[in-house]
Design a protein around this motif. Structure first.
Motif, mmCIF file in Angstrom:
data_model
loop_
_atom_site.group_PDB
_atom_site.id
_atom_site.type_symbol
_atom_site.label_atom_id
_atom_site.label_comp_id
_atom_site.label_asym_id
_atom_site.label_seq_id
_atom_site.Cartn_x
_atom_site.Cartn_y
_atom_site.Cartn_z
ATOM 1 N N ASP A 132 0.836 -1.097 0.384
ATOM 2 C CA ASP A 132 0.153 -0.264 0.226
ATOM 3 C C ASP A 132 0.754 1.180 -0.266
ATOM 4 O O ASP A 132 0.681 2.029 -0.839
ATOM 5 C CB ASP A 132 -1.365 0.364 1.273
ATOM 6 N N ARG A 133 1.911 1.146 0.339
ATOM 7 C CA ARG A 133 2.650 2.256 0.768
ATOM 8 C C ARG A 133 4.060 2.385 -0.353
ATOM 9 O O ARG A 133 5.365 3.160 -0.558
ATOM 10 C CB ARG A 133 3.251 2.520 2.132
ATOM 11 N N CYS A 134 3.655 1.893 -1.453
ATOM 12 C CA CYS A 134 4.556 1.060 -2.902
ATOM 13 C C CYS A 134 4.521 2.448 -3.688
ATOM 14 O O CYS A 134 2.404 1.973 -4.557
ATOM 15 C CB CYS A 134 4.734 -0.236 -3.051
ATOM 16 N N MET A 135 4.899 3.140 -4.370
ATOM 17 C CA MET A 135 4.789 3.554 -5.882
ATOM 18 C C MET A 135 6.015 3.745 -6.590
ATOM 19 O O MET A 135 6.866 3.540 -6.403
ATOM 20 C CB MET A 135 3.295 4.804 -5.243
ATOM 21 N N GLY A 136 5.550 4.754 -7.857
ATOM 22 C CA GLY A 136 6.713 5.035 -8.595
ATOM 23 C C GLY A 136 6.776 6.933 -8.293
ATOM 24 O O GLY A 136 5.797 7.434 -7.564
ATOM 25 N N GLY A 137 7.928 6.766 -8.329
ATOM 26 C CA GLY A 137 7.848 8.230 -7.804
ATOM 27 C C GLY A 137 9.323 8.917 -9.805
ATOM 28 O O GLY A 137 10.713 8.800 -9.376
ATOM 29 N N HIS A 138 8.831 9.218 -10.755
ATOM 30 C CA HIS A 138 9.359 9.215 -11.470
ATOM 31 C C HIS A 138 10.112 9.951 -11.646
ATOM 32 O O HIS A 138 9.223 11.090 -11.486
ATOM 33 C CB HIS A 138 8.439 8.582 -13.005
ATOM 34 N N PRO A 139 11.245 10.676 -11.384
ATOM 35 C CA PRO A 139 11.762 12.092 -12.071
ATOM 36 C C PRO A 139 12.090 12.787 -13.324
ATOM 37 O O PRO A 139 11.963 11.308 -14.265
ATOM 38 C CB PRO A 139 13.425 11.712 -11.218
ATOM 39 N N PHE A 140 12.637 13.412 -13.421
ATOM 40 C CA PHE A 140 13.194 14.028 -14.966
ATOM 41 C C PHE A 140 14.425 13.997 -14.705
ATOM 42 O O PHE A 140 14.629 15.105 -13.995
ATOM 43 C CB PHE A 140 12.465 14.812 -15.108
ATOM 44 N N ASN A 141 15.347 13.350 -15.874
ATOM 45 C CA ASN A 141 16.738 13.750 -15.075
ATOM 46 C C ASN A 141 17.147 14.540 -15.516
ATOM 47 O O ASN A 141 16.655 15.462 -17.246
ATOM 48 C CB ASN A 141 17.496 12.514 -15.755
ATOM 49 N N HIS A 144 17.376 16.851 -9.649
ATOM 50 C CA HIS A 144 17.863 17.956 -9.304
ATOM 51 C C HIS A 144 17.249 19.522 -9.649
ATOM 52 O O HIS A 144 17.614 20.605 -9.276
ATOM 53 C CB HIS A 144 19.382 18.277 -8.055
ATOM 54 N N LEU A 145 17.513 19.099 -10.612
ATOM 55 C CA LEU A 145 17.006 21.120 -11.278
ATOM 56 C C LEU A 145 15.489 20.770 -12.141
ATOM 57 O O LEU A 145 14.743 21.509 -11.610
ATOM 58 C CB LEU A 145 17.636 21.116 -12.320
ATOM 59 N N ILE A 146 15.103 19.602 -12.320
ATOM 60 C CA ILE A 146 13.747 19.234 -13.155
ATOM 61 C C ILE A 146 12.898 19.806 -11.944
ATOM 62 O O ILE A 146 12.771 18.253 -11.083
ATOM 63 C CB ILE A 146 13.242 18.303 -14.088
ATOM 64 N N PRO A 147 11.908 20.229 -12.047
ATOM 65 C CA PRO A 147 10.559 20.069 -10.914
ATOM 66 C C PRO A 147 10.005 18.604 -10.901
ATOM 67 O O PRO A 147 9.203 18.405 -9.799
ATOM 68 C CB PRO A 147 9.980 20.798 -10.489
ATOM 69 N N LEU A 148 9.621 18.328 -11.810
ATOM 70 C CA LEU A 148 8.429 16.730 -12.350
ATOM 71 C C LEU A 148 8.913 15.856 -11.785
ATOM 72 O O LEU A 148 9.897 15.501 -11.372
ATOM 73 C CB LEU A 148 8.270 16.832 -13.237
ATOM 74 N N VAL A 149 7.200 16.022 -10.868
ATOM 75 C CA VAL A 149 7.915 13.937 -10.325
ATOM 76 C C VAL A 149 6.241 13.441 -10.192
ATOM 77 O O VAL A 149 5.244 14.030 -10.150
ATOM 78 C CB VAL A 149 8.096 14.027 -8.367
ATOM 79 N N GLU A 150 6.333 11.758 -11.186
ATOM 80 C CA GLU A 150 5.381 11.682 -12.198
ATOM 81 C C GLU A 150 4.742 10.810 -10.622
ATOM 82 O O GLU A 150 6.183 9.358 -10.637
ATOM 83 C CB GLU A 150 5.293 10.923 -13.430
ATOM 84 N N ILE A 151 3.993 10.429 -9.780
ATOM 85 C CA ILE A 151 3.917 9.698 -9.398
ATOM 86 C C ILE A 151 3.113 9.136 -9.094
ATOM 87 O O ILE A 151 2.001 9.122 -10.301
ATOM 88 C CB ILE A 151 3.292 10.494 -7.714
ATOM 89 N N CYS A 179 0.127 9.849 -11.562
ATOM 90 C CA CYS A 179 -0.902 8.675 -13.162
ATOM 91 C C CYS A 179 -1.577 7.646 -12.012
ATOM 92 O O CYS A 179 -0.990 6.946 -11.577
ATOM 93 C CB CYS A 179 0.315 8.140 -13.291
ATOM 94 N N LYS A 180 -2.987 7.674 -12.613
ATOM 95 C CA LYS A 180 -3.606 6.780 -11.386
ATOM 96 C C LYS A 180 -3.838 5.209 -11.701
ATOM 97 O O LYS A 180 -4.326 4.893 -10.897
ATOM 98 C CB LYS A 180 -5.016 7.981 -11.869
ATOM 99 N N LYS A 181 -3.195 4.996 -13.194
ATOM 100 C CA LYS A 181 -3.142 3.278 -14.077
ATOM 101 C C LYS A 181 -1.627 3.504 -14.420
ATOM 102 O O LYS A 181 -1.035 4.393 -14.112
ATOM 103 C CB LYS A 181 -4.195 3.710 -14.513
ATOM 104 N N GLU A 182 -1.316 2.204 -14.239
ATOM 105 C CA GLU A 182 0.193 2.258 -14.780
ATOM 106 C C GLU A 182 -0.097 2.251 -15.904
ATOM 107 O O GLU A 182 -0.893 1.611 -17.085
ATOM 108 C CB GLU A 182 0.371 0.688 -14.405
ATOM 109 N N LYS A 183 0.833 2.450 -16.716
ATOM 110 C CA LYS A 183 0.497 3.320 -17.648
ATOM 111 C C LYS A 183 3.018 2.848 -18.437
ATOM 112 O O LYS A 183 3.423 4.182 -17.759
ATOM 113 C CB LYS A 183 -0.209 4.415 -17.678
ATOM 114 N N LEU A 184 2.736 2.229 -19.416
ATOM 115 C CA LEU A 184 4.014 2.525 -20.053
ATOM 116 C C LEU A 184 4.516 3.952 -20.400
ATOM 117 O O LEU A 184 3.577 4.748 -20.844
ATOM 118 C CB LEU A 184 4.481 1.615 -20.815
ATOM 119 N N GLY A 185 5.889 4.250 -19.378
ATOM 120 C CA GLY A 185 5.816 5.970 -20.162
ATOM 121 C C GLY A 185 5.532 7.314 -18.773
ATOM 122 O O GLY A 185 5.778 8.695 -19.565
ATOM 123 N N PHE A 186 4.298 6.362 -17.999
ATOM 124 C CA PHE A 186 4.175 7.261 -16.855
ATOM 125 C C PHE A 186 3.191 8.734 -18.764
ATOM 126 O O PHE A 186 2.485 8.105 -19.722
ATOM 127 C CB PHE A 186 4.792 8.203 -16.638
#
Ligand SMILES: NC(=O)c1ccc[n+]([C@@H]2O[C@H](COP(=O)([O-])OP(=O)(O)OC[C@H]3O[C@@H](n4cnc5c(N)ncnc54)[C@H](O)[C@@H]3O)[C@@H](O)[C@H]2O)c1
Length: 314
Positions: A132-141, A144-151, A179-186
């Motif tokens: 229940d506490r596991c999720m994706g936290g996809h950064p943009f490389n 430390h600079l790009i603000p986006l985090v895709e949860i 991203c409310k569903k699993e989706k390749l590439g978020f």
């Protein structure tokens, strides 16, 4: 001051550690080998020195920020008291599942976010006692600079955990999207892929050059998208009726959508063939941008810092 554990001190892990320390978290950076940790530490110092060079922080700030990071190959020490674990190990299920098993043992209550670019969160968490506490936290490389985090949610991720992760990232001035569903590439990569597929198609069908694709994006919609997203741009473009007003162009856009390429696999030789066009484009860039990859990267970074400042993100 929250304790954040970063697992894996490679390209992404070291950048995450820089970001969390810069935003006043206490950071534990873990890797399996001392030499990998040493590389991570060098990368953190490089990132902080770049911040100094661009005026984001002062030279005097480097030592206190760097001191917030503890480097360790001891997983129990790394996870002790962690509020959030940002996993950035190799993109393979057995490795990520083994890391999560250790997090289950030493930090069962911590939020667990995988930086994975393409693996399923459900699969990563399938043996976990606390999915229940596991999720994706996809950064943009680089994170430390790009603000986006895709949860992104797996099948068993709780909304409560997602809400906590969103609140945490907002508190450190990142921009989380869910991203409310699993989706390749978020979300963001799918948008990039869609645009780049059409760009490839325009070149291979002889409509325009590589250089013109880059000019068209950079000096056209890319300038606007760096300020506002495509929906908000249409809201303004629709005039007094807002985005509804875009219906005035429905005839053209309907024909346009129908005319877009739809292929599912790019030509194998695309990048090899694209190199000559990119080399030609580089030679023609204005001198203030530069002509070598090092010069162009420096220009990109300095522009990025200015944009982030204008967005109140630095
Ligand atoms: N590189 C990118 O542009 C990018 C962008 C977004 C997301 N990601 C994701 O971030 C993650 C990390 O990618 P990267 O490019 O930093 O990889 P990397 O190879 O640079 O770093 C991986 C690190 O993990 C360490 N490691 C290996 N086994 C480990 C284990 N069992 N436990 C802990 N650490 C271990 C390695 O020593 C290495 O330091 C991947 O899931 C990737 O998909 C990468």
């Amino acid at each position: 001051m929250k304790t954040i554990t970063v697992i894996g001190s490679g390209v992404i892990g070291a950048s995450w550690a820089t970001n969390f320390a810069f935003r006043e978290c206490e950071v534990r950076l873990y890797d399996t080998a001392e030499d990998a940790l040493a590389n991570g530490k060098n990368a953190v110092l490089r990132n902080l020195n770049n911040f100094v060079q661009y005026g984001v922080i002062r030279q005097d700030d480097v030592a206190p920020i760097a001191a917030r990071i503890t480097y360790t190959t001891d997983i129990a020490q790394a996870l002790e008291g962690a509020y959030l674990v940002q996993e950035a190990g190799p993109d393979q299920y057995p490795i990520k599942q083994a890391i999560l098993a250790q997090v289950d043992e030493y930090a069962p209550d911590a939020l667990f976010l995988s930086s994975t670019s393409g693996l399923s969160i459900t699969e990563i968490a399938k043996h976990s006692a606390h999915p229940d506490r596991c999720m994706g936290g996809h950064p943009f490389n680089p994170p430390h600079l790009i603000p986006l985090v895709e949860i992104s949610k797996g099948e068993k991720t709780s909304q409560e955990a997602v809400d906590k992760a969103v609140a945490f990232f907002e508190s450190i001035n990142k921009v989380p999207v869910v991203c409310k569903k699993e989706k390749l590439g978020f979300i963001a990569n799918r948008i990039q892929w869609a645009l780049y597929r059409e760009a490839i198609d325009l070149v291979i069908t002889g409509t325009c050059t590589i250089e013109d694709v880059d000019k068209a994006v950079t000096y056209g919609p890319g300038l606007r998208w760096a300020i506002l997203g495509p929906n908000m741009i249409y809201e303004l473009g629709g005039g007094k009726d807002g985005i509804r007003g875009m219906n005035k162009l429905s005839g053209t856009t309907a024909k346009g959508y129908a005319d877009l390429c739809t292929w599912g696999a790019k030509p194998d030789d695309w990048f090899d063939n694209a190199q000559a066009g990119v080399d030609e484009e580089k030679a023609k860039l204005p001198d203030f941008i530069g002509h070598t990859n090092e010069e162009i990267a420096k220009f990109r970074d300095s522009m990025l810092i200015e944009l982030l400042r204008l967005h109140h993100k630095l």
